[in-house]
Design a protein around this motif. Structure first.
Motif, PDB file in Angstrom:
ATOM      1  N   THR A 130      -1.688  -5.322  -2.168  1.00  0.00           N
ATOM      2  CA  THR A 130      -0.468  -4.934  -2.750  1.00  0.00           C
ATOM      3  C   THR A 130       0.612  -5.508  -2.030  1.00  0.00           C
ATOM      4  O   THR A 130       1.828  -6.015  -2.351  1.00  0.00           O
ATOM      5  CB  THR A 130      -0.254  -3.156  -2.375  1.00  0.00           C
ATOM      6  OG1 THR A 130      -0.495  -2.854  -1.131  1.00  0.00           O
ATOM      7  CG2 THR A 130      -1.361  -2.550  -3.383  1.00  0.00           C
ATOM      8  N   TYR A 133       1.119  -9.154  -3.754  1.00  0.00           N
ATOM      9  CA  TYR A 133       1.748  -9.226  -4.955  1.00  0.00           C
ATOM     10  C   TYR A 133       3.144  -8.869  -4.730  1.00  0.00           C
ATOM     11  O   TYR A 133       4.111  -9.428  -5.369  1.00  0.00           O
ATOM     12  CB  TYR A 133       1.289  -8.145  -6.008  1.00  0.00           C
ATOM     13  CG  TYR A 133      -0.340  -9.031  -6.540  1.00  0.00           C
ATOM     14  CD1 TYR A 133      -0.093  -9.406  -7.804  1.00  0.00           C
ATOM     15  CD2 TYR A 133      -1.354  -8.887  -5.806  1.00  0.00           C
ATOM     16  CE1 TYR A 133      -1.221  -9.840  -8.435  1.00  0.00           C
ATOM     17  CE2 TYR A 133      -2.375  -9.499  -6.670  1.00  0.00           C
ATOM     18  CZ  TYR A 133      -2.181  -9.845  -7.868  1.00  0.00           C
ATOM     19  OH  TYR A 133      -3.416 -10.483  -8.416  1.00  0.00           O
ATOM     20  N   THR A 134       3.503  -8.002  -3.884  1.00  0.00           N
ATOM     21  CA  THR A 134       4.938  -7.530  -3.395  1.00  0.00           C
ATOM     22  C   THR A 134       5.685  -8.899  -3.061  1.00  0.00           C
ATOM     23  O   THR A 134       6.849  -9.072  -3.550  1.00  0.00           O
ATOM     24  CB  THR A 134       5.215  -6.536  -2.653  1.00  0.00           C
ATOM     25  OG1 THR A 134       4.739  -6.461  -1.545  1.00  0.00           O
ATOM     26  CG2 THR A 134       4.747  -4.996  -3.484  1.00  0.00           C
ATOM     27  N   GLU A 146       9.369  -4.580  -7.832  1.00  0.00           N
ATOM     28  CA  GLU A 146       9.246  -4.034  -6.602  1.00  0.00           C
ATOM     29  C   GLU A 146       9.845  -2.524  -6.573  1.00  0.00           C
ATOM     30  O   GLU A 146       8.899  -1.654  -6.129  1.00  0.00           O
ATOM     31  CB  GLU A 146       9.581  -4.459  -5.297  1.00  0.00           C
ATOM     32  CG  GLU A 146       9.108  -3.996  -3.922  1.00  0.00           C
ATOM     33  CD  GLU A 146       9.878  -4.843  -2.804  1.00  0.00           C
ATOM     34  OE1 GLU A 146       9.385  -4.653  -1.673  1.00  0.00           O
ATOM     35  OE2 GLU A 146      10.364  -6.006  -3.186  1.00  0.00           O
ATOM     36  N   PHE A 149       7.070  -0.387  -8.756  1.00  0.00           N
ATOM     37  CA  PHE A 149       5.930  -0.378  -7.680  1.00  0.00           C
ATOM     38  C   PHE A 149       6.165   0.752  -6.896  1.00  0.00           C
ATOM     39  O   PHE A 149       5.225   1.569  -6.652  1.00  0.00           O
ATOM     40  CB  PHE A 149       5.526  -1.677  -6.926  1.00  0.00           C
ATOM     41  CG  PHE A 149       4.687  -1.520  -6.091  1.00  0.00           C
ATOM     42  CD1 PHE A 149       3.162  -1.466  -6.350  1.00  0.00           C
ATOM     43  CD2 PHE A 149       4.921  -1.485  -4.664  1.00  0.00           C
ATOM     44  CE1 PHE A 149       2.221  -1.298  -5.397  1.00  0.00           C
ATOM     45  CE2 PHE A 149       4.078  -1.313  -3.666  1.00  0.00           C
ATOM     46  CZ  PHE A 149       2.821  -1.457  -4.021  1.00  0.00           C
ATOM     47  N   VAL A 153       3.645   4.225  -6.827  1.00  0.00           N
ATOM     48  CA  VAL A 153       3.000   4.912  -5.633  1.00  0.00           C
ATOM     49  C   VAL A 153       3.361   5.865  -5.068  1.00  0.00           C
ATOM     50  O   VAL A 153       2.801   6.762  -4.608  1.00  0.00           O
ATOM     51  CB  VAL A 153       3.042   3.343  -4.636  1.00  0.00           C
ATOM     52  CG1 VAL A 153       2.361   3.816  -3.215  1.00  0.00           C
ATOM     53  CG2 VAL A 153       2.295   2.146  -5.097  1.00  0.00           C
ATOM     54  N   ASN A 183      -2.225   3.510  -4.196  1.00  0.00           N
ATOM     55  CA  ASN A 183      -1.959   2.197  -4.232  1.00  0.00           C
ATOM     56  C   ASN A 183      -2.593   1.257  -5.086  1.00  0.00           C
ATOM     57  O   ASN A 183      -2.495   0.145  -5.505  1.00  0.00           O
ATOM     58  CB  ASN A 183      -2.067   1.541  -2.809  1.00  0.00           C
ATOM     59  CG  ASN A 183      -0.992   1.805  -1.809  1.00  0.00           C
ATOM     60  OD1 ASN A 183       0.046   1.011  -1.664  1.00  0.00           O
ATOM     61  ND2 ASN A 183      -0.995   2.934  -1.140  1.00  0.00           N
ATOM     62  N   GLY A 186      -0.692   1.309  -8.217  1.00  0.00           N
ATOM     63  CA  GLY A 186       0.571   0.262  -8.219  1.00  0.00           C
ATOM     64  C   GLY A 186       0.079  -1.250  -8.296  1.00  0.00           C
ATOM     65  O   GLY A 186       0.787  -2.041  -8.721  1.00  0.00           O
ATOM     66  N   LEU A 187      -1.025  -1.654  -7.448  1.00  0.00           N
ATOM     67  CA  LEU A 187      -1.548  -2.695  -7.595  1.00  0.00           C
ATOM     68  C   LEU A 187      -1.874  -3.098  -8.923  1.00  0.00           C
ATOM     69  O   LEU A 187      -1.534  -4.571  -9.387  1.00  0.00           O
ATOM     70  CB  LEU A 187      -3.094  -2.913  -6.948  1.00  0.00           C
ATOM     71  CG  LEU A 187      -3.754  -4.250  -6.799  1.00  0.00           C
ATOM     72  CD1 LEU A 187      -2.633  -5.228  -6.206  1.00  0.00           C
ATOM     73  CD2 LEU A 187      -4.815  -4.205  -6.112  1.00  0.00           C
ATOM     74  N   LEU A 190       1.211  -4.088 -10.709  1.00  0.00           N
ATOM     75  CA  LEU A 190       1.794  -5.587 -10.242  1.00  0.00           C
ATOM     76  C   LEU A 190       0.996  -6.902 -11.035  1.00  0.00           C
ATOM     77  O   LEU A 190       1.584  -7.865 -11.162  1.00  0.00           O
ATOM     78  CB  LEU A 190       1.852  -5.592  -8.638  1.00  0.00           C
ATOM     79  CG  LEU A 190       2.739  -4.873  -7.844  1.00  0.00           C
ATOM     80  CD1 LEU A 190       2.747  -5.031  -6.490  1.00  0.00           C
ATOM     81  CD2 LEU A 190       4.290  -4.873  -8.372  1.00  0.00           C
TER      82      LEU A 190
END
Length: 436
Positions: A130, A133-134, A146, A149, A153, A183, A186-187, A190
């Motif tokens: 994570t 990627y951010t 972001e 994301f 999360v 997370n 969220g991953l 992304l």
């Protein structure tokens, strides 16, 4: 839109994502900290901090550094793949090491519940990616992604933590389960949107990476090993209840004071990196950033000191004793508002200066930590952090004269007027678009 206004807009996007995290984090902390109590809350917070500290100590943040410096220039898909492989190898090895040796580590630190640390080790299979990627989206100035994301999360973590900890009674384990699953979601978000980034086939200048790495690797290691040494001192000399008080105080000060500054610093690096050959432009952006950081930090610190005691009394009655820690931490965060200095030297690929400052900070942490933490517990910890950050920032200010860039740090009256005027123009532009 002018480039300066685009920079301010990017900063607002970045902060908006953090604001979402702030609001959900406060609700999350209210529910979880009060339900678990200081001892359990302190233990699980400590284990999460210890685990995530390993990510930096063993090189993950080195990849963040080179992505932040070089991806804005190259936008290379091959460069991204190299970083992905590096992050994958390190995260897998860290997970295996921590999982297998959790019981011995817990024993050495004088803690309890090694099974909790084992479960926490699974974060090492998620959080590094994570972060990567951010960093990639940030280097493309895609701060809106972001923001989304952070929203995903934050909402999932809050909802799952409430379900697992409060409703189903998983205790500290529920905190970690919720963090892992949120997370992962969220991953996935992304990773899906990565295909929309416009990668180029620009060549990778490995000589630049080598130049960065000569001092970048030691600087990254020194910075993260310092944090890990501090965590070891905390494990050895501070009991769980006091750790809970410290983490509540840190949460309040960090979300209110540090978040706006971190947002601006994150936005600053890609702008500086793209303009690394234009010293006049670098000077303009950096001076603007650091003055604004100081002004905002001072204002927010005063507000925290005035109102945080009432927040603790009404929302966290078991943690009212943390107020004095809050006051002490504001001094640390005022000094830390000079963090844009770090981004300036990184953008110029002057990792030699960063490495020297981190070495001095590490030595300060070891000396002051051994001197103050056994005697004064949490207050000793905060004093150690403050003195170490002060040593680091003073060294960076000293080395400004070596980079041939005109830098202004102390805000003046005209700067305050300029910031107020710029913010007013931006708000008028935003409301104007909303009316349309």
């Amino acid at each position: 839109m002018s480039e300066k206004m685009q920079y301010v807009k990017s900063g607002i996007f970045s902060y908006s994502g953090k604001l979402i995290t702030i609001l959900s984090s406060l609700v999350y902390t209210f529910l979880i900290a009060n339900f678990l109590g200081p001892a359990n809350y302190g233990l699980v917070s400590y284990y999460i901090s210890f685990t995530l500290g390993l990510i930096g100590m063993f090189g993950i943040y080195y990849f963040g550094g080179i992505v932040g410096v070089f991806m804005p220039k190259w936008k290379s898909r091959r460069f991204f793949k190299y970083n992905f492989v590096g992050v994958f190898v390190i995260s897998l090895l860290l997970f295996l090491g921590l999982y297998m040796f959790s019981e011995e580590i817990v024993f050495r630190l004088g803690r309890s519940n090694y099974e909790l640390l084992q479960i926490t080790s699974f974060l090492l299979l998620v959080i590094p990616f994570t972060l990567l990627y951010t960093w990639i989206f940030r280097s493309f100035k895609m701060f809106g992604k972001e923001l989304k994301f952070n929203l995903i999360v934050a909402v999932l973590n809050l909802s799952l933590a409430f379900l697992l900890v409060v409703v189903l009674g998983y205790g500290p384990f529920g905190v970690v389960y919720a963090m892992i699953f949120s997370n992962i979601c969220g991953l996935v978000f992304l990773a899906y949107h990565l295909k929309y980034l416009t990668f180029l086939d620009n060549p990778i200048d490995f000589s630049e990476i080598k130049k960065y790495s000569i001092f970048g690797i030691p600087a990254t290691f020194l910075n993260r090993v310092e944090n890990q040494i501090l965590l070891v001192f905390m494990g050895l000399f501070i009991i769980d209840e006091e750790l809970g008080m410290y983490y509540i105080a840190l949460k309040i000060v960090s979300v209110v004071v540090a978040t706006p500054i971190n947002s601006l610093t994150e936005v600053l690096l890609p702008y500086l990196s793209e303009s690394s050959n234009d010293k006049r432009k670098i000077s303009r952006y950096f001076s603007l950033n650091i003055k604004f950081s100081l002004i905002v930090t001072l204002i927010l610190s005063v507000l925290v000191i005035l109102f945080s005691k009432y927040v603790l009394m009404f929302l966290f009655p078991e943690y009212v004793g943390a107020y004095l820690f809050v006051v002490a931490l504001t001094v640390l965060f005022v000094i830390s508002s000079l963090d844009p200095l770090h981004s300036l030297f990184v953008s110029l690929n002057r990792m030699d200066i960063i490495a020297r400052s981190k070495l001095a900070s590490l030595m300060s942490t070891i000396v002051f930590g051994l001197l103050f933490i056994p005697l004064f517990s949490v207050f000793g910890l905060i004093v150690t952090q403050t003195l170490s950050v002060l040593v680091c920032r003073v060294m960076l200010i000293y080395y400004l004269k070596s980079i041939d860039i005109s830098v202004e740090i102390i805000p003046r009256k005209r700067d305050v007027v300029y910031f107020c005027s710029s913010l007013n123009k931006l708000m008028l532009a935003v409301f104007g678009r909303m009316r349309r």
